[in-house]
Design a protein around this motif. Structure first.
Motif, PDB file in Angstrom:
ATOM      1  N   ALA A 159       0.923  -1.322   0.030  1.00 16.80           N
ATOM      2  CA  ALA A 159      -0.033   0.061   0.070  1.00 16.80           C
ATOM      3  C   ALA A 159       1.025   1.307   0.048  1.00 16.80           C
ATOM      4  O   ALA A 159       0.419   2.434  -0.565  1.00 16.80           O
ATOM      5  N   GLU A 196      -4.172  -4.229  -1.238  1.00 17.55           N
ATOM      6  CA  GLU A 196      -2.946  -3.908  -0.880  1.00 17.55           C
ATOM      7  C   GLU A 196      -2.334  -5.049  -0.116  1.00 17.55           C
ATOM      8  O   GLU A 196      -2.809  -5.877   0.650  1.00 17.55           O
ATOM      9  N   ASN A 246      -0.507  -5.613   2.328  1.00 13.72           N
ATOM     10  CA  ASN A 246      -0.331  -5.786   3.925  1.00 13.72           C
ATOM     11  C   ASN A 246      -1.396  -6.893   4.155  1.00 13.72           C
ATOM     12  O   ASN A 246      -1.265  -7.664   5.168  1.00 13.72           O
ATOM     13  N   TYR A 273      -2.307   1.661   7.363  1.00 14.18           N
ATOM     14  CA  TYR A 273      -3.200   1.371   6.230  1.00 14.18           C
ATOM     15  C   TYR A 273      -4.585   2.107   6.336  1.00 14.18           C
ATOM     16  O   TYR A 273      -5.709   1.602   5.796  1.00 14.18           O
ATOM     17  N   TYR A 312      -0.344   6.214   1.805  1.00 11.83           N
ATOM     18  CA  TYR A 312      -0.462   5.102   0.961  1.00 11.83           C
ATOM     19  C   TYR A 312      -1.083   5.154  -0.480  1.00 11.83           C
ATOM     20  O   TYR A 312      -1.637   6.483  -0.714  1.00 11.83           O
TER      21      TYR A 312
END
Lengths: 442, 257
Positions: free
Chosen positions: A174, A272, A274, A299, A420
């Protein structure tokens, strides 16, 4: 290569590939002589290390060592390594970015790669608690929460599971390009865009496992948790989990690398990075998101008005020219190949345009190789360079009609503090000596 | 998961397959042995053939996937550590600001500073209120985080960095109480517990909203982006080389040959 574009019968007859891709690309060969004031007409191309005309090339006339003597035996490297001449093609770290190298990131050397699959050893790495070393026999995956039957799986169970699939997807952090929100900072696409890799994953659909456990109708979200020292967690909407997420144990045909979650990671296509929990140990079904640290403090995307977007899962359409770029300067006048990558978490890349004058004029690039949904796509623009200054940009479009925005367009909506999801158009300034720099234009 | 008859058949098939390769196997269970007639083996092989990844939702008559096993309550309890914003998952326990201060100084202050102000580049945990609209926002628990539950959950699962999963429930309550106090959200004599946890609201909760890109950034979906003479003259406005923060060891700069 050109022959494959012909029907088999014509190939057999040795038909002239008059409409082949190669001749089309020659036709599209961009002559830059007209672009930029005072541009010289391109010459025939400066020859690299060529001997003076009429002098025999010493790389041809004496017999070289590698032809005279035996080379290394077949099992010199039981696990092969790149050529020693490619030793600079490695992941790199930007130490000032983070306080600890265990909760940090390394970057994929995009400038030196081609095609669409990232070599396993070069895939960027993002850890939050270092790399866990999990013994495969001790690996367990648990599914519980709002399910009929909480279950435990071993790695062997997952490998015996029916319905194994292979899918190519990009994984983009991200925060990729996040250091560039305020302006041009890092000089190289490895650093500005290298928190991405694109692999073929082997695994089983997450749906298979959730169906076996039997999701309660109240179940709306799935918490995925890793077994590393960050015990990483994210809440994933059940709809996504049941749609295309994978529980993967293979990357590019072999076992996951330890730094990519060996033995098992989650694959969350288009979303994303993560959320692609590594060393996946637990999946819990619930009726609401968990509001974990990685979806509240991190995030989430702070906007200029002080409010923040949360659950910004999808990675929007994006692209970057990987060559020329600061780490891959132009070395020759004359014919050159501009090469780049494009991707979209919303679908398939349908088109990439390239500008050589900072976005004033655009030419549609040639896409080569597979263009698959939520996977990296390679594009080229063959051009003739006369040595004038270029401001190189690329602009991706996907099959939803999304067009990659400029950084200014993004900042107008988001400000500069969202960290991000920076998918703004990148500009490389190519100077007349070929040196290339990360710049912003306006 | 296992239906006993299928388990027996699978065991019999396995035993048969190993025997065929000449590998010695332990005597299968008597029941399995009895079932391992040729016809049963064929049936078992057919059962393998109809396995589908549809799992529990397979049409009636299809064999469910005989993989995995039930998770035991003790096993679920061992891993089920998450705490939700509504307090679900909070364990019994309590801890005071005072206890938290002591624990914080012992376990956390080296990186986060005695008052959560952060040491070096380590995260700042307190302060920053009113900075979110500024040029350089300071995003802390007090200024940015929406839920106190996240503090409990994260401290317990991932802190202290390098020796996580070492804090007891009471210790975690105490450290969270101290962090709330550092952010001026609870008084010095506060005792945080499972029971009063839901009374703690963080100031920035209302300022989060779900992804709205498809509406707020709708203009990015275009049918015909401009191709020719899209702007006036273009100039370089920012350069990375002026900052010069790219790591050393990069390949050499361009050099025409």
């Amino acid at each position: 290569m050109s022959d494959t574009s012909l029907p088999p019968t014509e190939r057999a007859r040795g038909a002239k590939p008059s409409l082949s891709k190669s001749s089309l690309s020659r036709r599209r060969f961009l002559n830059l002589a007209g672009i930029g004031a005072g541009a010289a007409v391109a010459g025939g191309g400066a020859a690299l290390a060529a001997p003076a005309a009429g002098t025999p090339d010493p790389n041809i006339v004496p017999v070289p060592d590698w032809t005279k003597t035996l080379g290394a035996p077949v099992n010199e490297n039981p696990y092969g390594k790149p050529s020693v001449f490619e030793k600079d093609v490695v992941r790199r770290e930007v130490t000032w970015l983070t306080a600890s190298s265990q909760s940090s990131v390394s970057f994929t050397p995009l400038y030196a790669l081609d095609s669409v699959i990232t070599p396993n050893g070069l895939c960027f790495v993002r850890h939050h608690g270092g790399q866990a070393e999990i013994e495969p026999d001790k690996y367990r995956l648990m599914i519980h929460g709002l399910v009929d039957k909480p279950l435990v799986f071993t790695l062997e169970d997952l490998k015996r599971m029916p319905g194994r699939v292979n899918r190519a997807y990009f994984l983009e952090c991200a925060a990729n390009s996040g250091m560039e929100w305020r302006g041009a900072q890092l000089n190289g696409c490895q650093f500005t865009h290298g928190m991405i890799h694109n692999l073929f994953y082997t695994g089983v659909p997450l749906k298979t496992l959730l169906d076996m456990a039997g999701v309660n109708p109240k179940g709306k979200w799935v918490l995925a948790e890793g077994a590393d020292a960050a015990v990483m967690t994210r809440s994933i909407p059940l709809e996504k989990a049941m749609n295309d997420c994978l529980v993967a144990f293979g990357m590019n045909g072999e076992a996951l690398r330890p730094e990519q979650g060996y033995p098992v990671r989650l694959v969350v296509p288009g979303w994303e990075g993560n959320m692609w929990v590594k060393w996946l140990r637990r999946l819990k079904v619930g009726d609401q998101p968990w509001q974990q640290r990685e979806e509240t403090s991190k995030y989430t995307d702070l906007l200029a008005d002080g409010r923040s977007r949360r659950f910004t899962f999808v990675m929007d359409a994006k692209s970057v020219v990987t060559s020329p770029s600061p780490q891959a300067p132009l070395k020759h006048k004359g014919p050159n190949v501009l090469s780049g990558i494009a991707w979209s978490g919303r679908g398939t890349i349908s088109r990439v345009d390239v500008s050589l004058d900072g976005g004033r004029n655009w030419t549609t690039a040639r896409i080569d190789g597979p263009a698959m949904p939520m996977s990296m796509t390679r594009f080229y623009l063959d051009f003739d360079w006369a040595g004038q200054e270029l401001m190189v940009q690329s602009r991706a479009m996907d099959d939803t009609g999304y067009v990659q925005p400029t950084k200014q367009e993004l900042r107008a909506i988001r400000g500069t503090n969202s960290i991000y999801h920076n998918n703004g158009i990148q500009t490389w300034l190519v100077r007349s000596n070929g040196e290339t720099e990360n710049v912003e234009v306006g | 998961m296992w239906k006993s008859a299928e388990k027996i058949l699978a065991a019999a098939v396995l035993a048969g397959a190993l025997a065929a390769t000449g590998i010695a196997v332990a005597d299968p269970q008597p029941a399995a042995k009895a079932a391992a007639t040729k016809g049963e083996k064929d049936k078992a092989r057919q059962a393998v053939n109809v396995l589908t990844p549809a799992g529990a939702s397979a049409p009636a008559g299809k064999t469910p996937i005989a993989l995995g096993r039930p998770a035991l309550p003790e096993e679920i309890a061992a891993w089920n550590i998450d705490v939700r914003a509504d307090g679900e998952g909070l364990p019994p326990g309590k801890g005071s600001v005072k206890e938290g201060e002591e624990l914080f100084l012992q376990n956390c202050a080296t990186c986060h500073g005695e008052f959560g102000e952060g040491a070096g580049r380590w995260p700042v945990l307190a302060g920053g209120r009113g900075t979110l609209k500024s040029e350089r926002p300071e995003k802390t628990i007090g200024s940015f985080w929406p839920y106190a539950s996240t503090v409990y959950d994260y401290v317990h699962r991932a802190m202290p960095f390098g020796s996580n999963m070492t804090l007891s429930a009471d210790q975690t309550y105490a450290i969270v109480a101290y962090l709330l106090n550092l952010n001026d959200l609870v008084p010095e004599n506060y005792v945080l517990s499972k029971e009063n946890f839901s009374k703690v609201d963080l100031p920035n909760e209302a300022n989060f909203f779900d992804d709205d890109r498809e509406t707020s950034e709708k203009a990015f979906w275009k049918t015909n982006p401009c191709m020719k003479e899209c702007s006036g003259e273009v100039h370089v406005t920012a350069r990375a080389q002026i900052l010069n923060v790219t790591p050393d060891g990069d390949p050499p700069k361009g050099d025409l040959e």
